[in-house]
Design a protein around this motif. Structure first.
Motif, PDB file in Angstrom:
ATOM      1  N   GLY A 118      49.908  50.612  40.480  1.00  0.00           N
ATOM      2  CA  GLY A 118      51.228  51.127  40.183  1.00  0.00           C
ATOM      3  C   GLY A 118      51.155  52.503  39.567  1.00  0.00           C
ATOM      4  O   GLY A 118      50.080  53.016  39.241  1.00  0.00           O
ATOM      5  N   LYS A 119      52.324  53.125  39.380  1.00  0.00           N
ATOM      6  CA  LYS A 119      52.389  54.490  38.876  1.00  0.00           C
ATOM      7  C   LYS A 119      52.106  54.569  37.382  1.00  0.00           C
ATOM      8  O   LYS A 119      51.502  55.509  36.898  1.00  0.00           O
ATOM      9  N   ARG A 120      52.558  53.564  36.635  1.00  0.00           N
ATOM     10  CA  ARG A 120      52.440  53.637  35.179  1.00  0.00           C
ATOM     11  C   ARG A 120      51.010  53.434  34.689  1.00  0.00           C
ATOM     12  O   ARG A 120      50.571  54.061  33.743  1.00  0.00           O
ATOM     13  N   ARG A 121      50.275  52.496  35.346  1.00  0.00           N
ATOM     14  CA  ARG A 121      48.954  52.134  34.828  1.00  0.00           C
ATOM     15  C   ARG A 121      47.814  52.421  35.799  1.00  0.00           C
ATOM     16  O   ARG A 121      46.658  52.246  35.451  1.00  0.00           O
ATOM     17  N   GLY A 122      48.144  52.813  37.016  1.00  0.00           N
ATOM     18  CA  GLY A 122      47.099  53.087  37.991  1.00  0.00           C
ATOM     19  C   GLY A 122      46.570  51.801  38.606  1.00  0.00           C
ATOM     20  O   GLY A 122      47.236  50.779  38.655  1.00  0.00           O
ATOM     21  N   THR A 123      45.328  51.853  39.064  1.00  0.00           N
ATOM     22  CA  THR A 123      44.676  50.673  39.633  1.00  0.00           C
ATOM     23  C   THR A 123      44.241  49.741  38.510  1.00  0.00           C
ATOM     24  O   THR A 123      43.671  50.178  37.512  1.00  0.00           O
ATOM     25  N   GLU A 124      44.511  48.433  38.697  1.00  0.00           N
ATOM     26  CA  GLU A 124      44.200  47.457  37.664  1.00  0.00           C
ATOM     27  C   GLU A 124      43.291  46.368  38.219  1.00  0.00           C
ATOM     28  O   GLU A 124      43.488  45.893  39.337  1.00  0.00           O
ATOM     29  N   VAL A 125      42.324  45.963  37.409  1.00  0.00           N
ATOM     30  CA  VAL A 125      41.447  44.847  37.743  1.00  0.00           C
ATOM     31  C   VAL A 125      41.248  44.029  36.477  1.00  0.00           C
ATOM     32  O   VAL A 125      40.964  44.585  35.408  1.00  0.00           O
ATOM     33  N   ALA A 126      41.421  42.706  36.584  1.00  0.00           N
ATOM     34  CA  ALA A 126      41.235  41.818  35.439  1.00  0.00           C
ATOM     35  C   ALA A 126      40.499  40.573  35.903  1.00  0.00           C
ATOM     36  O   ALA A 126      40.742  40.068  37.002  1.00  0.00           O
ATOM     37  N   LEU A 127      39.587  40.072  35.063  1.00  0.00           N
ATOM     38  CA  LEU A 127      38.815  38.873  35.379  1.00  0.00           C
ATOM     39  C   LEU A 127      38.966  37.882  34.227  1.00  0.00           C
ATOM     40  O   LEU A 127      38.260  37.966  33.221  1.00  0.00           O
ATOM     41  N   PRO A 128      39.902  36.934  34.326  1.00  0.00           N
ATOM     42  CA  PRO A 128      40.131  35.994  33.220  1.00  0.00           C
ATOM     43  C   PRO A 128      39.003  34.959  33.120  1.00  0.00           C
ATOM     44  O   PRO A 128      38.461  34.500  34.136  1.00  0.00           O
ATOM     45  N   TYR A 129      38.693  34.598  31.884  1.00  0.00           N
ATOM     46  CA  TYR A 129      37.750  33.496  31.638  1.00  0.00           C
ATOM     47  C   TYR A 129      38.491  32.417  30.862  1.00  0.00           C
ATOM     48  O   TYR A 129      39.078  32.677  29.810  1.00  0.00           O
ATOM     49  N   TYR A 130      38.458  31.193  31.386  1.00  0.00           N
ATOM     50  CA  TYR A 130      39.173  30.072  30.778  1.00  0.00           C
ATOM     51  C   TYR A 130      38.187  29.230  29.984  1.00  0.00           C
ATOM     52  O   TYR A 130      37.135  28.828  30.491  1.00  0.00           O
ATOM     53  N   LEU A 131      38.517  28.964  28.724  1.00  0.00           N
ATOM     54  CA  LEU A 131      37.662  28.190  27.828  1.00  0.00           C
ATOM     55  C   LEU A 131      38.406  26.931  27.417  1.00  0.00           C
ATOM     56  O   LEU A 131      39.516  26.996  26.882  1.00  0.00           O
ATOM     57  N   ALA A 132      37.808  25.748  27.682  1.00  0.00           N
ATOM     58  CA  ALA A 132      38.418  24.463  27.341  1.00  0.00           C
ATOM     59  C   ALA A 132      37.416  23.615  26.574  1.00  0.00           C
ATOM     60  O   ALA A 132      36.800  22.690  27.114  1.00  0.00           O
ATOM     61  N   PRO A 133      37.206  23.898  25.274  1.00  0.00           N
ATOM     62  CA  PRO A 133      36.176  23.174  24.510  1.00  0.00           C
ATOM     63  C   PRO A 133      36.572  21.756  24.129  1.00  0.00           C
ATOM     64  O   PRO A 133      35.697  20.937  23.852  1.00  0.00           O
ATOM     65  N   SER A 134      37.881  21.448  24.084  1.00  0.00           N
ATOM     66  CA  SER A 134      38.305  20.109  23.684  1.00  0.00           C
ATOM     67  C   SER A 134      39.621  19.787  24.364  1.00  0.00           C
ATOM     68  O   SER A 134      40.322  20.690  24.840  1.00  0.00           O
TER      69      SER A 134
END
Length: 693
Positions: free
Chosen positions: A198-214
């Protein structure tokens, strides 16, 4: 004729059938049951074996009692609460719940399926398989699948671990990997990446990590990179227990465009505490005024206010109480030095029956207002009143009378000035009469009601309240929702000086198609107005003195000739001078085939308030059961400008979905000058997650 193995055991003297084969024993039913020369039990034709919670169906079964071994052939089906297994043949050990299956399909409770040439069952919930194919798609439309040399399925851990994998979409390999870990339920691991531009933030890449300890809490950590802004780590924490839920989100960035550190924190807590007490927290705080336009993608893009609030609420047999605090951000101002904060507020409501048709009410609110610049201090507002509700036996006529008083006291402070106190008292009374005239058709499918309402309000308040502080009072437009209110000021700092008669006439037409089905509103009409005998204003800066005794004439209309289609409108008409002050109209259509159309028009005359001429439209066209076209527009006819527009395409498959749309916002946004133009896409794969923005 079906014969049970227990009965056969009595006939043949097979006491071994009571051996420790799945502690509860084994029940066998079949068209024919015999025993061969080696003593092996042979069941043929519609064989059904029940072992605890597991049931086996097959065409033929050989049961070696001495070695605790079952061999099943022909249309083997094993069902249990853990899913089902279809196989050409199976060998099962009755004392260990292990075994093997050939040409097997394992179907899990949520619909995922594992196909394999050879499956070994290590225990009731663990399997090893060779030459496998795995998918979460419907069996008749497998859009994607995972092929692997071998895999291990662990239902207790909720995961599938495969080696030598190949990921295919529509039968075409798109990814090879020596190792693949597929979660089958909530557990830690990387989620699918997010990609946007997009114009406001440019190219974006995100890699979420999900943690479920309990089982009672989890978290998602997302490293988020934006070419136009920099690196933004995001963290979301969630907790759920017997007392309720809690969720906290936070994000921070060293913005390369503004050369400042920026961020946002949000939270939601809902707890049920002992003694009918509840704790709720709603938090939303940003670092600066341009944060929402720069980073938010929801409807809060142009929000004028943000507030964070915590409240402890208690319920009793005769009322309730609340202790709360509130932090507010006025995004229309450069800072919050003059913005009021509430810390704390104690509010209570009492409603106790004194006799039949006689109630005593006592409402109280004590608030401390705080800010860095301007007047601040304490305010206590007491509102005792009695209420006499009466209803004619059988209904049709309701009369409610109220009488009470308002006492408000202030303890005020201001920088470099001595503290001061102020007080205001007001008496108030009201009488409301409403009647309902009803007519029902002979076949009881149509119902028409006419409900006239007449209300009288008398409030003896100080004629000039402009010298009192104003922390939270304002006078908004007259609407159907506040037409029958006594004091139309919001907040407790201003009380109207009223001697007013209000009349409202409502009519409703309903239709019920089938017996037992809910009635549908076919038409709703309401018209009302007020006559103020006194015609005064306690604070002309907030509410000008009315030009006439009569208020504007208010009206609303809703017509729904068929299910799914409604036309609605609401407006105010000024009789002196004669003009339409406000008018809102709309059309909503939702068809059974998935089509939608929403049209709206807002009009406000400049003599009444800020002039408005705004047209909006949105539509969804179901081209096929799976393909949909989307579009929306907002046009300002005063500015002759399209404020925003978007058009898109959506595909919904039982196993995957795709949505693509382009948009344009014709206004500066945050730190980005000019209009904002871009596109969004979202690709979702059932069982795998989604990729997009």
């Amino acid at each position: 004729m079906a014969v049970t193995a227990r009965a056969l055991g009595l006939l043949l003297g097979l006491t071994a059938l009571a051996s420790p084969a799945w502690a509860a024993g084994i029940d066998i039913a079949a068209d024919r049951i015999t025993r061969d020369a080696q003593g092996v039990l042979v069941a043929e034709g519609h064989v059904v074996i029940q072992r605890g919670s597991e049931t086996l169906h097959a065409d033929m079964v050989h049961y070696d009692v001495q070695n605790h071994l079952i061999r099943a052939e022909g249309h083997v089906l094993i069902t249990s609460p853990r899913g089902q297994i279809d196989a050409a043949a199976a060998s099962l050990h009755t004392d260990s719940e292990t075994g093997s299956m050939q040409d097997a399909t394992l179907t899990l409770p949520d619909g995922e399926r594992l196909y394999a040439k050879q499956v070994r069952r290590l225990d009731a919930t663990t399997f090893e398989a060779e030459s496998i194919r795995f998918t979460a798609c419907p069996s008749d439309d497998e859009a994607w699948q995972l092929a692997a040399h071998d895999a291990r399925l662990d239902q207790k851990k909720g995961e599938l671990v495969a080696r030598g994998t190949r990921f295919e979409i529509a039968g075409i390999p798109v990814l090879y990997s020596p190792y693949w870990r597929q979660p089958l339920r909530r557990q830690s691991g990387f989620l699918t990446p997010l990609v946007a531009s997009g114009k406001r933030r440019g190219t974006e890449v995100a890699l979420p990590y999900y943690l479920a300890p309990s089982p009672d809490w989890d978290a998602t950590f997302t490293p988020h990179w934006m070419s136009g802004r920099g690196f933004m780590p995001e963290l979301e924490l969630r907790h759920a227990s017997g007392i309720g839920t809690a969720q906290v989100n936070g994000e921070v960035i060293n913005d390369r465009t503004t050369k400042t550190r920026r961020g946002r924190i949000q939270g939601d807590i809902d707890w049920r505490l002992p003694a009918r007490t509840f704790l709720t927290v709603r938090a939303d705080h940003i670092s600066d005024r341009n944060y929402l336009p720069d980073y938010d993608t929801s409807n809060q893009l142009n929000a004028p206010y943000l507030q964070s609030e915590a409240a402890l609420v208690g319920l009793g047999n005769y009322g309730d109480w609340m202790l709360m605090g509130r932090d507010q951000q006025d995004l229309t101002q450069p800072n919050d030095a003059a913005t009021l904060q509430i810390a704390p507020r104690l509010e209570s409501h009492l409603a106790a029956p004194l006799a039949r048709n006689l109630w005593l009410h006592f409402d109280q609110q004590t608030t401390r207002f705080e800010r860095q610049l301007g007047l601040y201090g304490w305010r206590m507002d007491l509102n005792p009143y009695i209420e006499l509700p009466w209803q004619l036996a059988g209904g049709g006529l309701e009369i409610t009378a109220r009488a009470g008083s308002h006492v408000t006291r202030y303890w005020l402070q201001q920088a470099a000035t001595p503290s001061s106190t102020m007080q205001r008292s007001a008496g108030e009374a009201s009488l409301e009469i409403r009647s309902t005239f009803e007519r029902i058709s002979a076949d009881r499918t149509w119902r028409h009601t006419i409900e006239p309402v007449l209300r009288y309000d008398y409030i003896r308040a100080p004629s000039d309240q402009s010298g009192l502080p104003n922390f939270d009072s304002s006078f908004g437009q007259l609407t159907m929702s506040n037409l029958l209110s006594g004091n139309r000021f919001s907040g407790n700092d201003r009380i109207e000086r009223a001697n007013r008669v209000t009349a409202l006439l409502q009519s409703r037409l309903q239709h019920r198609g089938e017996a037992g089905a809910p009635a549908r509103d076919v038409m709703l009409i309401a018209i009302g107005s007020s006559y103020d005998i006194r015609r005064s204003s306690v604070d002309p800066a907030l509410k000008p003195i009315p030009a006439t005794h009569w208020s504007n004439l208010l009206g609303s209309l809703m017509i729904s000739p068929i299910a799914g289609l409604s036309l609605h409108g609401e407006g105010q008409y000024s009789t002196r001078p004669k003009f339409w002050a406000t008018a809102n109209a709309g059309l909503d259509w939702v068809s059974a085939g998935g089509h939608e159309l929403h049209l709206g028009y807002q009009f406000t005359d400049a003599r009444f308030a800020t002039a408005t001429r705004l047209f909006s439209a949105s539509a969804r066209l179901a081209v096929t059961p799976r393909w949909q076209m989307l579009g929306g527009i907002q046009y300002d006819s005063l500015l002759r400008l399209t404020q925003q527009a978007s058009v898109g395409l959506r595909y919904q498959h039982p196993c995957w979905s795709l949505e693509v749309d382009g948009y344009r916002y014709n206004r500066p946004s945050g730190t980005t000058p000019g209009s904002d133009i871009g596109f969004r896409f979202l690709l979702g794969l059932r069982g795998l997650g989604s990729v997009g923005s």
